[in-house]
Every structure is written in C-alpha cells, then in structure tokens.
Write an enzyme that holds these catalytic residues in place. Structure first.
Site, mmCIF file in Angstrom:
data_model
loop_
_atom_site.group_PDB
_atom_site.id
_atom_site.type_symbol
_atom_site.label_atom_id
_atom_site.label_comp_id
_atom_site.label_asym_id
_atom_site.label_seq_id
_atom_site.Cartn_x
_atom_site.Cartn_y
_atom_site.Cartn_z
ATOM 1 N N HIS A 20 -19.815 13.482 -18.598
ATOM 2 C CA HIS A 20 -19.619 12.080 -19.002
ATOM 3 C C HIS A 20 -20.964 11.429 -19.338
ATOM 4 C CE1 HIS A 20 -15.940 12.211 -16.140
ATOM 5 N NE2 HIS A 20 -15.460 12.149 -17.366
ATOM 6 N N LYS A 44 -2.697 8.101 -11.783
ATOM 7 C CA LYS A 44 -3.403 9.376 -11.617
ATOM 8 C C LYS A 44 -3.767 9.682 -10.168
ATOM 9 C CE LYS A 44 -5.118 10.895 -15.968
ATOM 10 N NZ LYS A 44 -6.258 11.435 -16.716
ATOM 11 N N ARG A 96 -14.201 18.752 -25.157
ATOM 12 C CA ARG A 96 -14.783 19.986 -24.621
ATOM 13 C C ARG A 96 -14.131 21.156 -25.342
ATOM 14 N NH1 ARG A 96 -13.411 18.190 -18.667
ATOM 15 N NH2 ARG A 96 -11.542 17.873 -19.867
ATOM 16 N N SER A 134 -13.884 16.687 -14.089
ATOM 17 C CA SER A 134 -13.814 15.970 -12.805
ATOM 18 C C SER A 134 -12.834 16.677 -11.874
ATOM 19 C CB SER A 134 -13.332 14.530 -13.019
ATOM 20 O OG SER A 134 -14.270 13.813 -13.746
#
Ligand code: PNS
Length: 172
Positions: A20, A44, A96, A134
């Site tokens: 990030h 989440k 990514r 993460s």
C-alpha cells in the site's frame, strides 16, 4: 489558478502494508492532493478498528517525503459518494497479480456506472511488493511468523501485540 487534481486511494488497510505504501508514494507524485480513504467496511470484519487502521496509515504516511500533499481520512458508505464529496476525479487502485483483475474490473465498472465523472486508474504493484496482501500478513502474524518484510516496524509491533492479546484471551 488551475483546479487541483485530487486523487483518492481507498482501501480497508487492515493493516496497511509496504505494498500500500508503495502505491501511496507513487500516486502522490501524480496528484496535487492524494486522499487515502480508510473504509469503515463493517462487512469485512476487520482485525483492527477503524481508529487503529487510520493511525497505522497516518504513522506510515508521516514518514513519506510527499506527506504534505497526502491526507488520511475515514469514509463510510459508497466510494463514489465520497469521491464526489471531496472533489476527486480519480480513484487509484493497486494491481498485483491477475487474480486481482476480476474484482477490480467489476468494481471499476460498477463505480463508473454510479459516477461516470470519476475515473478509476491502476498502478501496478512494484516487483518487490506484488505478492504482499493484508490477508496473508494477518495470517502470518496470527501464526507467530515474521511480518517485518511486509509492513513497517510500527505496524509489525501492532500485529504482534494484537495477536498476543488474542492468544491470551483464547487461553482463558
Ligand atoms: O482494500 P480493499 O478491501 O480491497 O478495499 C475495498 C474498498 C474499500 C475500496 C471497497 O470495498 C469500497 O469501495 N467500499 C465502499 C463501498 C462501495 O462503494 N461499494 C461499491 C463498490 S462497486
């Protein structure tokens, strides 16, 4: 005076990673102002509270050379509403692997329908960071692994503390 080019970099940042931070420092070169928007995202079930996630992003951003043009803030509700509210014309997302593509493609498409005036632009993760997520950082942290390759020392410390507290609670 020409209008400010404002970009928004949204995310859960649960927690913020070196990946990030790479996107933030590169995006900051493109805009007059970059707003890093930390989502409340109750759905989440984040490991860290909104306040903790904000503090971690703020701590890492403070160490960047372009920190004077970066604002870190929380947002709740639709990203497109937030972008309009802050006058941002562009949403930045990091990409990514190919596996990110489908989710990002859908999100960019649906956001474009919600507000065609806001573009979504992608920055490729740099080769040093393209594998960092993460989710795996949390998994490694929870299993007692070394997360220092993936996050800043301050965030690593937070992860160690969080998971040692959880272990103690689970023992009781
Ligand atoms: O880091 P993440 O979890 O991939 O970020 C996802 C995020 C926060 C950008 C996304 O969930 C989001 O924009 N949430 C706000 C609600 C919203 O606008 N949903 C519609 C998306 S099409």
């Amino acid at each position: 005076m020409s209008p400010q080019r404002i970009g928004v970099y949204p995310g859960s940042f649960d927690p913020v990673t070196n990946g990030h931070m790479d996107i933030i420092s590169r995006a900051a070169k493109i805009f007059d102002k970059l707003i890093v928007a930390v989502a409340l995202n109750v759905g989440k079930n984040p490991v860290f509270t909104l306040e903790e996630r904000l503090a971690m992003v703020e701590g890492d951003v403070a160490g960047l050379s372009l920190n004077h043009i970066i604002e870190v803030t929380a947002f709740e509700g639709l990203l497109m509403d937030f972008a309009k509210e802050v006058g941002a014309g562009v949403v930045i997302r990091g990409l990514r692997a190919v596996s990110d593509f489908e989710y990002e493609f859908q999100m960019a498409g649906m956001n474009a329908r919600l507000n065609p005036k806001v573009e979504t632009a992608f920055l490729m993760a740099s080769d040093r960071n393209h594998f960092i997520s993460s989710r795996f950082v949390k998994e490694i942290g929870a299993l007692g692994g070394d997360v220092s390759h993936f996050v800043s020392p301050k965030v690593a410390e937070k992860l160690v503390k969080r998971f040692s507290v959880n272990k103690a609670i689970n023992k009781d």
